[in-house]
Design an enzyme around this catalytic site. Structure first.
Site, PDB file in Angstrom:
ATOM      1  N   LYS A  94       0.872  -1.181   0.000  1.00 24.62           N
ATOM      2  CA  LYS A  94       0.000   0.000   0.000  1.00 24.62           C
ATOM      3  C   LYS A  94       0.905   1.225   0.000  1.00 24.62           C
ATOM      4  CE  LYS A  94      -4.561   0.819   0.688  1.00 24.62           C
ATOM      5  NZ  LYS A  94      -5.737   0.086   0.258  1.00 24.62           N
ATOM      6  N   GLY A 194     -20.163   6.844   6.082  1.00 27.31           N
ATOM      7  CA  GLY A 194     -19.254   7.166   4.983  1.00 27.31           C
ATOM      8  C   GLY A 194     -19.930   6.809   3.665  1.00 27.31           C
ATOM      9  N   GLY A 196     -19.017   7.716   0.486  1.00 35.79           N
ATOM     10  CA  GLY A 196     -18.153   8.090  -0.632  1.00 35.79           C
ATOM     11  C   GLY A 196     -18.331   7.119  -1.781  1.00 35.79           C
ATOM     12  N   HIS A 197     -17.237   6.838  -2.469  1.00 38.98           N
ATOM     13  CA  HIS A 197     -17.306   5.973  -3.659  1.00 38.98           C
ATOM     14  C   HIS A 197     -17.975   4.627  -3.346  1.00 38.98           C
ATOM     15  CE1 HIS A 197     -13.953   8.686  -4.933  1.00 38.98           C
ATOM     16  NE2 HIS A 197     -14.582   8.567  -6.077  1.00 38.98           N
ATOM     17  N   VAL A 198     -17.542   3.983  -2.271  1.00 36.21           N
ATOM     18  CA  VAL A 198     -18.093   2.657  -1.958  1.00 36.21           C
ATOM     19  C   VAL A 198     -19.429   2.790  -1.223  1.00 36.21           C
ATOM     20  CG1 VAL A 198     -17.676   0.453  -0.797  1.00 36.21           C
ATOM     21  CG2 VAL A 198     -15.753   1.705  -1.774  1.00 36.21           C
TER      22      VAL A 198
HETATM   23  P1  NAD Z   1     -14.104   7.905  -0.228  1.00 37.02           P
HETATM   24  O1  NAD Z   1     -13.035   8.864   0.135  1.00 37.02           O
HETATM   25  O2  NAD Z   1     -14.733   8.001  -1.570  1.00 37.02           O
HETATM   26  O3  NAD Z   1     -15.291   7.990   0.862  1.00 37.02           O
HETATM   27  C1  NAD Z   1     -15.082   8.108   2.210  1.00 37.02           C
HETATM   28  C2  NAD Z   1     -16.284   8.871   2.790  1.00 37.02           C
HETATM   29  O4  NAD Z   1     -16.180   8.855   4.196  1.00 37.02           O
HETATM   30  C3  NAD Z   1     -16.332  10.340   2.354  1.00 37.02           C
HETATM   31  O5  NAD Z   1     -17.640  10.667   1.918  1.00 37.02           O
HETATM   32  C4  NAD Z   1     -15.963  11.091   3.624  1.00 37.02           C
HETATM   33  O6  NAD Z   1     -16.583  12.368   3.730  1.00 37.02           O
HETATM   34  C5  NAD Z   1     -16.494  10.147   4.695  1.00 37.02           C
HETATM   35  N1  NAD Z   1     -15.882  10.312   6.004  1.00 37.02           N
HETATM   36  C6  NAD Z   1     -14.586  10.572   6.324  1.00 37.02           C
HETATM   37  N2  NAD Z   1     -14.443  10.643   7.668  1.00 37.02           N
HETATM   38  C7  NAD Z   1     -15.667  10.389   8.188  1.00 37.02           C
HETATM   39  C8  NAD Z   1     -16.168  10.308   9.513  1.00 37.02           C
HETATM   40  N3  NAD Z   1     -15.374  10.513  10.564  1.00 37.02           N
HETATM   41  N4  NAD Z   1     -17.477  10.044   9.683  1.00 37.02           N
HETATM   42  C9  NAD Z   1     -18.301   9.851   8.633  1.00 37.02           C
HETATM   43  N5  NAD Z   1     -17.877   9.922   7.354  1.00 37.02           N
HETATM   44  C10 NAD Z   1     -16.583  10.189   7.138  1.00 37.02           C
HETATM   45  O7  NAD Z   1     -13.491   6.442   0.028  1.00 37.02           O
HETATM   46  P2  NAD Z   1     -14.002   5.063  -0.570  1.00 37.02           P
HETATM   47  O8  NAD Z   1     -13.229   4.741  -1.788  1.00 37.02           O
HETATM   48  O9  NAD Z   1     -15.489   5.054  -0.596  1.00 37.02           O
HETATM   49  O10 NAD Z   1     -13.477   4.048   0.553  1.00 37.02           O
HETATM   50  C11 NAD Z   1     -14.130   3.964   1.808  1.00 37.02           C
HETATM   51  C12 NAD Z   1     -13.399   2.973   2.696  1.00 37.02           C
HETATM   52  O11 NAD Z   1     -13.396   1.686   2.073  1.00 37.02           O
HETATM   53  C13 NAD Z   1     -11.926   3.309   2.961  1.00 37.02           C
HETATM   54  O12 NAD Z   1     -11.567   2.910   4.244  1.00 37.02           O
HETATM   55  C14 NAD Z   1     -11.188   2.470   1.933  1.00 37.02           C
HETATM   56  O13 NAD Z   1      -9.864   2.175   2.329  1.00 37.02           O
HETATM   57  C15 NAD Z   1     -12.050   1.233   1.920  1.00 37.02           C
HETATM   58  N6  NAD Z   1     -11.944   0.463   0.686  1.00 37.02           N
HETATM   59  C16 NAD Z   1     -12.234   1.042  -0.499  1.00 37.02           C
HETATM   60  C17 NAD Z   1     -12.137   0.295  -1.676  1.00 37.02           C
HETATM   61  C18 NAD Z   1     -12.493   0.889  -3.002  1.00 37.02           C
HETATM   62  O14 NAD Z   1     -12.651   0.134  -3.975  1.00 37.02           O
HETATM   63  N7  NAD Z   1     -12.665   2.185  -3.120  1.00 37.02           N
HETATM   64  C19 NAD Z   1     -11.739  -1.045  -1.612  1.00 37.02           C
HETATM   65  C20 NAD Z   1     -11.471  -1.618  -0.369  1.00 37.02           C
HETATM   66  C21 NAD Z   1     -11.574  -0.848   0.777  1.00 37.02           C
END
Ligand code: NAD
Length: 368
Positions: A94, A194, A196-198
């Site tokens: 990572k 949260g 976001g994307h996921v």
């Molecule tokens: P992202 O940055 O698109 O979304 C994260 C969201 O969390 C944002 O909307 C942000 O405002 C919110 N956030 C941050 N701090 C917060 C808090 N204290 N309380 C509430 N909301 C909060 O990230 P993502 O790509 O959606 O990934 C989310 C999680 O999943 C991460 O931990 C990432 O490592 C994990 N993950 C993602 C993927 C992927 O394919 N994108 C794969 C495996 C794991």
């Protein structure tokens, strides 16, 4: 194995690298610095027994460099077990870039980061994580082939987040089956922390199945948008961990299950996308078990994204991506059975199976 979440202040009292609580025999840690672009990054290669280390790059405004180091140690270790449990022939790595992705990310900085990745000659292959977009990986691709998660127009598998969300959704269904006797989520109260994307994509799956979805995020604009799009309720209480829900889906940052929260959680199932949800895997997994809360191991159910980006290396298509992701449902149920049979927490059950696979591969590698 030691994987407790530790603050920057606590870490300063220890040896800088090999004495870190999160240090778990990582093979290589690379510090990258470039004055002109302002790049400060750390690449962590945890284990390459199963193959080259693959894992995303996170750009985050860390409070200090110790927190960034701790994060990359924990995240890269998680990737080793994620890929091993999923049956992928890759190791765990990572990277973190220290800085605000909204204001400090430039094409020059991303290309410079790509040059550092390239200097490792394929021992580490990157992809996107928090703070990164497919377009950023395209910039990295300009300078190195050791990147995945690039645009479909450039031969990549595209944004992995919807596939990650699909895997989390299936892992959640498996956990519901184990805990409630049925994997039907219709009528179940689910908190997605949260969006976001996921998280947003997970809300989509849950809404389509008829779950009663509550959302929490620090981004008010996003809350309003997702709430109106999927008719999800916004959590407006004092403390999100006390929410009256059946299922808690952590989809923001890691370590949300910690000393402050673990006794407050009302949900009976925890299943989400965030990496490293347990602040201390040796403590908090056991407390959840004692409290009768079923924890679906994060690195197992959020593997959809790595399955998607690995397709670019293994040259398989969408059908195989979906097949491998759908397998998360059965694997999750198998892990629950293994945990029960061996009196382990679900997290340690998944770790044990993954570690056994790595040990087996090590023997095979040494006899080649
Ligand atoms: P992202 O940055 O698109 O979304 C994260 C969201 O969390 C944002 O909307 C942000 O405002 C919110 N956030 C941050 N701090 C917060 C808090 N204290 N309380 C509430 N909301 C909060 O990230 P993502 O790509 O959606 O990934 C989310 C999680 O999943 C991460 O931990 C990432 O490592 C994990 N993950 C993602 C993927 C992927 O394919 N994108 C794969 C495996 C794991």
């Amino acid at each position: 194995m030691n994987a407790a979440f530790t603050t920057g202040k606590e870490l300063q009292k220890m040896d800088p690298v090999f004495g870190q609580l999160s240090f778990d025999d990582h093979e290589q840690i690379v510090f990258c610095n470039d004055k002109d672009t302002g790049l400060k990054a750390i690449i962590g290669i945890h284990n390459s027994v199963m193959g080259p280390a693959l894992g995303g790059t996170r750009m985050f405004n860390y409070a200090n460099e110790w927190d960034a180091l701790n994060d990359v140690l924990r995240l890269s270790r998680g990737m080793t077990f994620k890929s091993a449990i999923t049956g992928l022939n890759i190791g765990g790595g990572k990277a973190v870039i220290i800085g605000d992705a909204k204001t400090q990310k430039t094409p020059e900085l991303m290309r410079k980061f790509g040059e550092f990745v390239h200097s490792l000659s394929g021992r580490y292959i990157t992809a996107e994580d928090v703070g990164m977009e497919t377009a950023d990986m395209d910039l990295v691709r300009d300078v190195t082939p050791y990147v995945t998660g690039i645009s479909e127009s450039r031969g990549g598998a595209g944004n992995p987040s919807p596939i990650t969300a699909y895997g989390v959704y299936l892992g959640m269904k498996a956990a519901a089956k184990q805990q409630f006797g049925s994997d039907v989520l219709s009528g179940k109260k689910v908190l997605v922390q949260g969006i976001g994307h996921v998280g947003e994509s997970l809300v989509d799956y849950l809404s389509k199945e008829g779950a009663i979805v509550t959302i929490a995020d620090i981004n008010e604009e996003k809350l309003a948008e997702v709430s109106s799009k999927y008719q999800a309720q916004i959590y407006r209480g004092e403390d999100v961990y006390t929410a009256d829900v059946d299922i808690y889906a952590p989809c923001a940052m890691g370590a949300t299950i910690n000393n402050d929260t673990v006794y407050k959680i009302n949900a009976k199932v925890i299943a989400g996308a965030a990496n490293n949800q347990l602040a201390d895997e040796n403590v908090h997994g056991a407390i959840l078990q004692e409290r009768g809360i079923l924890y679906a191991p994060d690195f197992l159910i959020n593997a959809g994204g790595i399955i998607n980006v690995y397709a670019e290396l293994a040259h398989y298509g969408k059908e195989e991506i979906m097949r491998k992701t759908e397998n998360i449902y059965n694997t999750t149920l198998e892990i629950f059975d293994f945990a029960t049979a061996n009196n382990l927490t679900t997290h340690h059950a998944a770790l044990t199976i993954a570690q056994n696979r790595i040990n087996q591969r090590k023997i095979e590698n040494s006899t080649k």
